[in-house]
Motif scaffolding. Structure first.
Motif, PDB file in Angstrom:
ATOM      1  N   GLY A 122     -12.442   6.235 -37.031  1.00 37.27           N
ATOM      2  CA  GLY A 122     -14.231   6.685 -36.661  1.00 37.27           C
ATOM      3  C   GLY A 122     -14.291   5.285 -36.814  1.00 37.27           C
ATOM      4  N   ASP A 123     -13.580   3.866 -36.932  1.00 37.44           N
ATOM      5  CA  ASP A 123     -13.448   2.705 -36.543  1.00 37.44           C
ATOM      6  C   ASP A 123     -13.989   2.605 -35.435  1.00 37.44           C
ATOM      7  N   SER A 124     -13.230   3.469 -34.547  1.00 36.51           N
ATOM      8  CA  SER A 124     -13.471   2.859 -32.977  1.00 36.51           C
ATOM      9  C   SER A 124     -14.067   2.813 -32.669  1.00 36.51           C
ATOM     10  N   ALA A 125     -14.421   1.797 -31.769  1.00 36.83           N
ATOM     11  CA  ALA A 125     -15.944   1.768 -31.371  1.00 36.83           C
ATOM     12  C   ALA A 125     -15.866   0.278 -30.928  1.00 36.83           C
ATOM     13  N   VAL A 126     -17.084  -0.023 -30.240  1.00 38.70           N
ATOM     14  CA  VAL A 126     -17.063  -2.222 -29.835  1.00 38.70           C
ATOM     15  C   VAL A 126     -18.250  -2.878 -30.748  1.00 38.70           C
ATOM     16  N   TYR A 127     -17.468  -3.974 -31.205  1.00 38.96           N
ATOM     17  CA  TYR A 127     -18.746  -4.580 -31.915  1.00 38.96           C
ATOM     18  C   TYR A 127     -19.192  -5.943 -31.577  1.00 38.96           C
ATOM     19  N   PHE A 128     -20.026  -5.836 -32.217  1.00 39.92           N
ATOM     20  CA  PHE A 128     -21.154  -6.983 -31.216  1.00 39.92           C
ATOM     21  C   PHE A 128     -21.569  -8.139 -32.364  1.00 39.92           C
ATOM     22  N   CYS A 129     -21.282  -9.378 -32.076  1.00 44.96           N
ATOM     23  CA  CYS A 129     -21.964 -10.242 -33.738  1.00 44.96           C
ATOM     24  C   CYS A 129     -22.890 -10.649 -32.973  1.00 44.96           C
ATOM     25  N   ALA A 130     -24.391 -10.464 -33.257  1.00 42.56           N
ATOM     26  CA  ALA A 130     -25.729 -11.656 -32.418  1.00 42.56           C
ATOM     27  C   ALA A 130     -26.059 -12.316 -33.964  1.00 42.56           C
ATOM     28  N   GLU A 131     -26.730 -13.400 -32.892  1.00 44.12           N
ATOM     29  CA  GLU A 131     -27.277 -14.390 -33.837  1.00 44.12           C
ATOM     30  C   GLU A 131     -28.782 -14.931 -34.081  1.00 44.12           C
ATOM     31  N   ARG A 132     -29.789 -15.377 -34.179  1.00 46.30           N
ATOM     32  CA  ARG A 132     -31.224 -15.814 -34.504  1.00 46.30           C
ATOM     33  C   ARG A 132     -31.694 -16.603 -34.984  1.00 46.30           C
ATOM     34  N   TRP A 133     -32.370 -17.752 -34.513  1.00 43.60           N
ATOM     35  CA  TRP A 133     -32.775 -18.987 -35.114  1.00 43.60           C
ATOM     36  C   TRP A 133     -34.563 -19.058 -35.198  1.00 43.60           C
ATOM     37  N   GLY A 134     -34.953 -19.292 -36.387  1.00 37.28           N
ATOM     38  CA  GLY A 134     -35.910 -19.208 -36.520  1.00 37.28           C
ATOM     39  C   GLY A 134     -36.657 -17.626 -36.262  1.00 37.28           C
ATOM     40  N   TYR A 135     -37.541 -17.723 -35.533  1.00 39.42           N
ATOM     41  CA  TYR A 135     -38.425 -16.129 -35.234  1.00 39.42           C
ATOM     42  C   TYR A 135     -37.643 -15.809 -33.866  1.00 39.42           C
ATOM     43  N   SER A 136     -36.560 -17.399 -32.514  1.00 39.14           N
ATOM     44  CA  SER A 136     -36.400 -16.391 -31.368  1.00 39.14           C
ATOM     45  C   SER A 136     -35.991 -15.074 -31.634  1.00 39.14           C
ATOM     46  N   THR A 137     -35.888 -14.446 -30.548  1.00 37.50           N
ATOM     47  CA  THR A 137     -35.177 -12.783 -31.357  1.00 37.50           C
ATOM     48  C   THR A 137     -33.768 -13.278 -31.296  1.00 37.50           C
ATOM     49  N   LEU A 138     -33.221 -11.900 -30.767  1.00 36.54           N
ATOM     50  CA  LEU A 138     -31.897 -12.039 -30.891  1.00 36.54           C
ATOM     51  C   LEU A 138     -31.227 -11.613 -30.108  1.00 36.54           C
ATOM     52  N   THR A 139     -30.190 -12.968 -30.175  1.00 35.36           N
ATOM     53  CA  THR A 139     -28.841 -12.828 -28.829  1.00 35.36           C
ATOM     54  C   THR A 139     -27.271 -11.967 -29.584  1.00 35.36           C
ATOM     55  N   PHE A 140     -26.264 -11.548 -28.540  1.00 36.99           N
ATOM     56  CA  PHE A 140     -26.163 -10.718 -28.634  1.00 36.99           C
ATOM     57  C   PHE A 140     -24.610 -11.299 -27.947  1.00 36.99           C
ATOM     58  N   GLY A 141     -23.348 -11.299 -28.211  1.00 37.89           N
ATOM     59  CA  GLY A 141     -22.316 -12.393 -28.149  1.00 37.89           C
ATOM     60  C   GLY A 141     -21.751 -11.222 -27.395  1.00 37.89           C
ATOM     61  N   LYS A 142     -20.697 -11.812 -26.906  1.00 37.53           N
ATOM     62  CA  LYS A 142     -19.850 -10.535 -25.754  1.00 37.53           C
ATOM     63  C   LYS A 142     -19.355  -9.789 -27.174  1.00 37.53           C
ATOM     64  N   GLY A 143     -18.865  -8.420 -26.986  1.00 36.27           N
ATOM     65  CA  GLY A 143     -18.190  -7.544 -28.109  1.00 36.27           C
ATOM     66  C   GLY A 143     -16.484  -7.427 -27.662  1.00 36.27           C
ATOM     67  N   THR A 144     -16.137  -7.068 -28.687  1.00 33.37           N
ATOM     68  CA  THR A 144     -14.685  -6.979 -29.194  1.00 33.37           C
ATOM     69  C   THR A 144     -14.791  -5.474 -29.176  1.00 33.37           C
ATOM     70  N   MET A 145     -13.690  -4.170 -28.448  1.00 29.26           N
ATOM     71  CA  MET A 145     -13.269  -3.085 -28.752  1.00 29.26           C
ATOM     72  C   MET A 145     -11.907  -2.857 -29.623  1.00 29.26           C
ATOM     73  N   LEU A 146     -12.439  -1.774 -30.986  1.00 28.61           N
ATOM     74  CA  LEU A 146     -11.647  -1.261 -32.180  1.00 28.61           C
ATOM     75  C   LEU A 146     -10.923  -0.344 -31.654  1.00 28.61           C
ATOM     76  N   LEU A 147      -9.839  -0.625 -31.246  1.00 23.56           N
ATOM     77  CA  LEU A 147      -9.009   0.810 -31.139  1.00 23.56           C
ATOM     78  C   LEU A 147      -8.512   0.957 -32.259  1.00 23.56           C
ATOM     79  N   VAL A 148      -8.123   2.341 -33.159  1.00 27.36           N
ATOM     80  CA  VAL A 148      -7.209   2.300 -34.176  1.00 27.36           C
ATOM     81  C   VAL A 148      -6.784   3.919 -34.112  1.00 27.36           C
ATOM     82  N   SER A 149      -5.104   3.735 -33.835  1.00 24.61           N
ATOM     83  CA  SER A 149      -4.827   4.712 -34.144  1.00 24.61           C
ATOM     84  C   SER A 149      -3.759   5.572 -34.949  1.00 24.61           C
ATOM     85  N   PRO A 150      -3.900   6.324 -35.380  1.00 28.94           N
ATOM     86  CA  PRO A 150      -3.554   7.330 -36.596  1.00 28.94           C
ATOM     87  C   PRO A 150      -2.033   7.686 -36.205  1.00 28.94           C
TER      88      PRO A 150
END
Lengths: 115, 111
Positions: free
Chosen positions: B83-111
């Motif tokens: 169930g953790d299989s998904a794309v994961y993004f980090c996002a950053e913010r400085w001060g009162y600026s809006t969120l800036t998302f990074g490039k994602g990483t796809m996590l694939l979990v095999s049973p």
């Protein structure tokens, strides 16, 4: 608690046509955001509203994109005319306020395909 | 290991393994960071956040590490589940600026 609602979920249009997306934020959330997410990339903010006022629209292509939140609740995002590069998922998010630490809750998005 | 998939780096792990997803952020002035999980057909979902005055924060099965010296953020997921299989993004913010998302990483979990 109901989440952020968006419609339609999918839309296919020809280039140069117009399209509109609708968002209903979580009840009581003053801040509403529209993001564009191109396949394989992170979401990019298009516009942020605080109640019915615009806080940040610096990345909105204003020659073709417009958005409104007239009564400070629901919002619509319009593209007119659409270009091929507008194909993306359009995400709406809301938060209690615009503070740095207010969690943003995202809707499921509208996937737009421009042919 | 990691590989470049469809525009996204991909991390493939076995169920039960620990996963580590990395993110290099862009702005040394950023003072707030968030990790999001995005499943197919859904919007991003908040996982955990960290402020710049901390270097580690733990949640349920997740830990975020922040290294401001090299502008690096990581997300550790313990005992990874399918169930953790998904794309994961980090996002950053400085001060009162809006969120800036990074490039994602796809996590694939095999049973």
């Amino acid at each position: 608690e109901a989440g952020v609602a968006q419609s339609p979920r999918y839309k296919i249009i020809e280039k140069r046509q117009s399209v509109a997306f609708w968002c209903n934020p979580i009840s009581g959330h003053a801040t509403l955001y529209w993001y564009q997410q191109i396949l394989g990339q992170g979401p990019k903010l298009l516009i942020q509203f605080q109640n019915n006022g615009v806080v940040d629209d610096s990345q909105l292509p204003k020659d073709r994109f417009s958005a409104e939140r007239l009564k400070g609740v629901d919002s619509t995002l319009k593209i007119q005319p659409a270009k091929l590069e507008d194909s993306a998922v359009y995400l709406c998010a809301s938060s209690l306020g615009g503070s740095t630490y207010n969690e943003q809750f995202f809707g499921p998005g509208t996937r737009l395909t421009v042919l | 290991g990691e590989s470049v998939g469809l525009h996204l780096p991909t991390l493939s792990v076995q169920e039960g393994d620990n996963s580590i997803i990395n993110c290099a952020y862009s702005n040394s002035a950023s003072d707030y960071f968030i990790w999001y999980k995005q499943e197919s057909g859904k919007g991003p979902q908040f996982i955990i956040d960290i402020r710049s005055n901390m270097d580690k924060r733990q949640g349920q099965r997740v830990t975020v590490l922040l290294n401001k010296t090299v502008k690096h953020l990581s997300l550790q997921i313990a005992a990874t589940q399918p169930g953790d299989s998904a794309v994961y993004f980090c996002a950053e913010r400085w001060g009162y600026s809006t969120l800036t998302f990074g490039k994602g990483t796809m996590l694939l979990v095999s049973p």
